[in-house]
Design a protein around this motif. Structure first.
Motif, mmCIF file in Angstrom:
data_model
loop_
_atom_site.group_PDB
_atom_site.id
_atom_site.type_symbol
_atom_site.label_atom_id
_atom_site.label_comp_id
_atom_site.label_asym_id
_atom_site.label_seq_id
_atom_site.Cartn_x
_atom_site.Cartn_y
_atom_site.Cartn_z
ATOM 1 N N ILE A 179 0.836 -1.206 0.000
ATOM 2 C CA ILE A 179 0.000 0.000 0.000
ATOM 3 C C ILE A 179 0.869 1.254 0.000
ATOM 4 O O ILE A 179 0.583 2.236 -0.697
ATOM 5 C CB ILE A 179 -0.946 -0.019 1.224
ATOM 6 N N GLN A 180 1.927 1.244 0.766
ATOM 7 C CA GLN A 180 2.842 2.392 0.809
ATOM 8 C C GLN A 180 3.443 2.675 -0.564
ATOM 9 O O GLN A 180 3.576 3.836 -0.971
ATOM 10 C CB GLN A 180 3.943 2.140 1.837
ATOM 11 N N GLN A 181 3.820 1.632 -1.279
ATOM 12 C CA GLN A 181 4.386 1.812 -2.621
ATOM 13 C C GLN A 181 3.360 2.434 -3.563
ATOM 14 O O GLN A 181 3.693 3.312 -4.366
ATOM 15 C CB GLN A 181 4.876 0.472 -3.161
ATOM 16 N N TRP A 182 2.108 2.002 -3.493
ATOM 17 C CA TRP A 182 1.063 2.580 -4.341
ATOM 18 C C TRP A 182 0.824 4.049 -3.996
ATOM 19 O O TRP A 182 0.631 4.880 -4.884
ATOM 20 C CB TRP A 182 -0.231 1.778 -4.187
ATOM 21 N N ILE A 183 0.819 4.371 -2.703
ATOM 22 C CA ILE A 183 0.609 5.756 -2.280
ATOM 23 C C ILE A 183 1.744 6.647 -2.802
ATOM 24 O O ILE A 183 1.518 7.779 -3.253
ATOM 25 C CB ILE A 183 0.494 5.846 -0.749
ATOM 26 N N LYS A 184 2.965 6.155 -2.755
ATOM 27 C CA LYS A 184 4.106 6.934 -3.247
ATOM 28 C C LYS A 184 3.994 7.207 -4.746
ATOM 29 O O LYS A 184 4.519 8.204 -5.240
ATOM 30 C CB LYS A 184 5.408 6.193 -2.956
#
Length: 278
Positions: A179-184
């Motif tokens: 999820i963090q990678q998608w948000i970035k």
């Protein structure tokens, strides 16, 4: 007698014509035979012409046109290549110097060690400005920042992630990193948590999982839609989105304020403790 004479005359005429034809045919063969003995030169090959045409395709012409257009629109020093004879000039401080001949402009560039950039090509005459190398560098940085800050057009991509409420901590950490990678990458993330089979889990417990995921991304993401029941109460769903530039800036200022308040409070406590000891 007359009929016999005509018959003989006709036969002699036919024989004479045949002999003339044979003689004429031999004469032609004798004249043409030697000419055939010589080899016939082949036509020259046009390989060099074909090779030259291979480099003059329509695609190459279009690419050259795109490169030329890109170089013209890019902000930077044009050097001494001033296409117009008379231009409207501004100095390095932005002062209007009026219309000037390109020879005088080049002379000013040499005297002041300045560069020339194009401000507006649509006016008549075109507008140019003298700049230092540092001014050009700063202007390029400003344009890049404006481009990054400008809102992006097009639909926002949304990623989806679904898992069970009885997920293990290791698997939850793995999904949180995804999820963090998608948000970035400026993606929205729709998260759905289903109630585990044969497990009685309250909605509050499932909401805690959403907040636990969000707390791993301070200053990066927030709720686009808060957790709500879906699928007839069998699951909870929320959507996370990246923070905007203004929200990131506000978050940073809030963190600075909190650190400053904490530091002042600690210093006040230290003073009180010193007074008590005295």
């Amino acid at each position: 007698m007359a009929a016999l004479f005509l018959k003989r005359l006709t036969l002699q005429t036919v024989k004479f014509e045949n002999s003339c034809v044979r003689c004429f045919g031999k004469h032609i063969v004798q004249k043409t035979a030697p000419a055939q003995s010589f080899p016939i030169a082949s036509a020259p090959r046009l390989s060099f012409l074909i090779h030259a045409e291979a480099f003059s395709t329509v695609e190459d012409t279009q690419n050259e046109g795109k490169k030329k257009k890109k170089s013209q629109t890019a902000f930077g020093n044009i050097g001494r290549k001033i296409s117009q004879r008379i231009i409207h000039l501004f100095d390095e401080k932005g002062n209007d110097m009026g219309n000037m001949h390109r020879a005088d402009v080049i002379r000013l560039m040499d005297e002041r060690d300045l560069r020339l950039v194009q401000r507006n090509a649509s006016t008549e005459p075109a507008e140019y400005q003298l700049m230092t190398g540092m001014q050009i560098l700063q202007e390029r940085q400003r344009l890049r920042e404006m481009k990054k800050a400008s809102p992006k057009t097009g639909p926002t991509l949304t990623k989806e992630l679904t898992f069970s409420s009885n997920i293990g901590q290791h698997d939850l950490d793995t999904k949180t990193k995804q999820i963090q990678q998608w948000i970035k990458k400026e993606r929205q993330v729709r998260i759905t948590i289903k109630k585990g089979k044969n497990v009685d889990v309250s909605e509050n417990k499932m909401e805690e999982i959403f907040h636990q995921i969000l707390q791993t991304m301070p200053g990066m993401a927030t709720f686009l839609s808060r957790p709500q029941a879906v699928q007839g109460g069998k699951a909870l769903m929320c959507v996370l989105r990246p923070l905007s530039k203004n929200e990131e800036k506000a978050y940073g200022e809030t963190q600075k304020t909190q650190k400053s308040d904490t530091l002042n409070q600690d210093q006040g406590n230290d003073k009180e403790s010193n007074i008590l000891h005295q």
